[in-house]
Design an enzyme around this catalytic site. Sequence first.
Site, mmCIF file in Angstrom:
data_model
loop_
_atom_site.group_PDB
_atom_site.id
_atom_site.type_symbol
_atom_site.label_atom_id
_atom_site.label_comp_id
_atom_site.label_asym_id
_atom_site.label_seq_id
_atom_site.Cartn_x
_atom_site.Cartn_y
_atom_site.Cartn_z
ATOM 1 N N SER A 214 0.872 -1.188 0.000
ATOM 2 C CA SER A 214 0.000 0.000 0.000
ATOM 3 C C SER A 214 0.897 1.222 0.000
ATOM 4 O O SER A 214 2.058 1.147 0.421
ATOM 5 C CB SER A 214 -0.863 0.018 1.266
ATOM 6 O OG SER A 214 -1.520 1.266 1.411
ATOM 7 N N TYR B 125 -1.794 0.493 10.852
ATOM 8 C CA TYR B 125 -1.988 -0.004 9.481
ATOM 9 C C TYR B 125 -0.731 0.309 8.658
ATOM 10 O O TYR B 125 -0.219 -0.554 7.941
ATOM 11 C CB TYR B 125 -3.239 0.616 8.834
ATOM 12 C CG TYR B 125 -3.430 0.162 7.402
ATOM 13 C CD1 TYR B 125 -3.711 -1.178 7.116
ATOM 14 C CD2 TYR B 125 -3.307 1.050 6.339
ATOM 15 C CE1 TYR B 125 -3.865 -1.617 5.798
ATOM 16 C CE2 TYR B 125 -3.465 0.625 5.020
ATOM 17 C CZ TYR B 125 -3.741 -0.709 4.753
ATOM 18 O OH TYR B 125 -3.880 -1.136 3.451
HETATM 19 P P1 NDP Z 1 -11.557 -5.768 0.733
HETATM 20 O O1 NDP Z 1 -12.028 -5.504 2.115
HETATM 21 O O2 NDP Z 1 -12.508 -5.542 -0.385
HETATM 22 O O3 NDP Z 1 -10.942 -7.226 0.619
HETATM 23 C C1 NDP Z 1 -10.161 -7.785 1.652
HETATM 24 C C2 NDP Z 1 -10.009 -9.270 1.413
HETATM 25 O O4 NDP Z 1 -9.147 -9.814 2.415
HETATM 26 C C3 NDP Z 1 -11.327 -10.002 1.490
HETATM 27 O O5 NDP Z 1 -11.409 -10.957 0.442
HETATM 28 C C4 NDP Z 1 -11.272 -10.699 2.830
HETATM 29 O O6 NDP Z 1 -11.951 -11.952 2.753
HETATM 30 C C5 NDP Z 1 -9.765 -10.939 2.990
HETATM 31 N N1 NDP Z 1 -9.414 -11.061 4.398
HETATM 32 C C6 NDP Z 1 -9.479 -10.106 5.349
HETATM 33 N N2 NDP Z 1 -9.130 -10.604 6.547
HETATM 34 C C7 NDP Z 1 -8.837 -11.918 6.342
HETATM 35 C C8 NDP Z 1 -8.445 -12.977 7.201
HETATM 36 N N3 NDP Z 1 -8.267 -12.794 8.517
HETATM 37 N N4 NDP Z 1 -8.232 -14.206 6.655
HETATM 38 C C9 NDP Z 1 -8.426 -14.411 5.345
HETATM 39 N N5 NDP Z 1 -8.795 -13.457 4.485
HETATM 40 C C10 NDP Z 1 -9.017 -12.220 4.982
HETATM 41 O O7 NDP Z 1 -10.273 -4.810 0.546
HETATM 42 P P2 NDP Z 1 -9.244 -4.605 -0.662
HETATM 43 O O8 NDP Z 1 -9.560 -5.447 -1.816
HETATM 44 O O9 NDP Z 1 -9.117 -3.155 -0.868
HETATM 45 O O10 NDP Z 1 -7.899 -5.095 0.044
HETATM 46 C C11 NDP Z 1 -7.030 -6.055 -0.485
HETATM 47 C C12 NDP Z 1 -5.599 -5.689 -0.139
HETATM 48 O O11 NDP Z 1 -5.275 -4.441 -0.747
HETATM 49 C C13 NDP Z 1 -5.338 -5.503 1.359
HETATM 50 O O12 NDP Z 1 -4.083 -6.081 1.680
HETATM 51 C C14 NDP Z 1 -5.287 -3.993 1.532
HETATM 52 O O13 NDP Z 1 -4.513 -3.605 2.629
HETATM 53 C C15 NDP Z 1 -4.655 -3.609 0.195
HETATM 54 N N6 NDP Z 1 -4.836 -2.216 -0.208
HETATM 55 C C16 NDP Z 1 -6.087 -1.695 -0.363
HETATM 56 C C17 NDP Z 1 -6.228 -0.381 -0.770
HETATM 57 C C18 NDP Z 1 -7.565 0.284 -0.900
HETATM 58 O O14 NDP Z 1 -7.607 1.549 -0.962
HETATM 59 N N7 NDP Z 1 -8.656 -0.433 -0.992
HETATM 60 C C19 NDP Z 1 -5.072 0.452 -1.092
HETATM 61 C C20 NDP Z 1 -3.810 -0.214 -0.868
HETATM 62 C C21 NDP Z 1 -3.705 -1.493 -0.473
HETATM 63 P P3 NDP Z 1 -12.877 -12.572 3.901
HETATM 64 O O15 NDP Z 1 -13.476 -11.435 4.656
HETATM 65 O O16 NDP Z 1 -13.868 -13.419 3.132
HETATM 66 O O17 NDP Z 1 -11.939 -13.390 4.694
HETATM 67 C C1 8X3 Z 2 -5.126 1.591 1.601
HETATM 68 C C2 8X3 Z 2 -4.889 2.985 1.188
HETATM 69 O O1 8X3 Z 2 -4.524 5.369 2.008
HETATM 70 O O2 8X3 Z 2 -6.269 4.085 3.084
HETATM 71 O O3 8X3 Z 2 -3.954 0.923 1.874
HETATM 72 O O4 8X3 Z 2 -3.979 3.606 3.539
HETATM 73 S S1 8X3 Z 2 -4.913 4.052 2.524
#
Ligand code: NDP
Ligand code: 8X3
Length: 251
Positions: free
Chosen positions: A137, A150
């Site tokens: 991220s 985070y």
């Molecule tokens: P979502 O919340 O849409 O997806 C998160 C996914 O992670 C879900 O499929 C969830 O599945 C899974 N997950 C969460 N906790 C667990 C757990 N304990 N065990 C197994 N699976 C888990 O968020 P994003 O798609 O945005 O996030 C995906 C990645 O991208 C993350 O690592 C996030 O930090 C990163 N990211 C996101 C950004 C954003 O702005 N959205 C920006 C930068 C990075 P389930 O709940 O079914 O287990």
């Molecule tokens: C997710 C993006 O800016 O919320 O990693 O940290 S931010």
Amino acid sequence: MKTALITGATSGIGRSTAIELAKHNINLILCGRRQHRLDALQNELSTTVNVHTLCFDVRDKDAVFSTIENLPEAFSTIDILINNAGNAHGLSPIQTGDLDDWDAMMDINVKGLLYVSKAVLPKMIAAQSGHIINIGSIAGKEVYPNGNIYCASKHAVDAINKGMRIDLNPYGIRVGAIHPGLVETEFSNVRFKGNDQKAATVYNGFDPLTPEDIADIIAFVVTRPYHVNIADLIVFPTAQANSTIVNKKIN
Ligand code: NDP
Ligand code: 8X3
């Protein structure tokens, strides 16, 4: 045909990546905690590629190792690992942060990623090939107000990505990270604990990245020739300059 294991495939970036990789004829192992969503995605994609689902919490060390070590023969060779599962929990100053939120972020984003990687690595090392993509991220490159733990978890992912690339270099395993800025997924709904109105305000007034944008980049990364490793990539929506500067047009 290659096989990719994607953690966090039930939503957002992971789900879109599964859909995109299926278009590239890559067989899929889809992981998450919500079996009904895994089932729905498996039904949708199994007309195109072979799909296997694994329902576990990445914090559960035993479940991670036993499911990955006992994959059915047809899915036992993992060519591509996409370490995507993760979330932010809360957005509070360090002095009022919630201990359970801190545990969740360190246990899922950091330790969960390590468990899954450790379970997948032996076969990649034996095969002297493989490709690991860690979803970091911009929070792993910068620290922003109230992002504290985070950001710490994603700085750890950044360090782990670099460490993996060094240690796995003798085995011909490609390792790289993608570091998105603001992507509209369920991320903010989780961060704000189901307060969907508050979550929506994060993406008001500008065009955020979509999970499909990141999936498209992941597909590009995994389809490069073997001698090309995209090692570290920051992706912002055009309206975003860094963690704190977003050009919002709100009246
Ligand atoms: P979502 O919340 O849409 O997806 C998160 C996914 O992670 C879900 O499929 C969830 O599945 C899974 N997950 C969460 N906790 C667990 C757990 N304990 N065990 C197994 N699976 C888990 O968020 P994003 O798609 O945005 O996030 C995906 C990645 O991208 C993350 O690592 C996030 O930090 C990163 N990211 C996101 C950004 C954003 O702005 N959205 C920006 C930068 C990075 P389930 O709940 O079914 O287990
Ligand atoms: C997710 C993006 O800016 O919320 O990693 O940290 S931010």
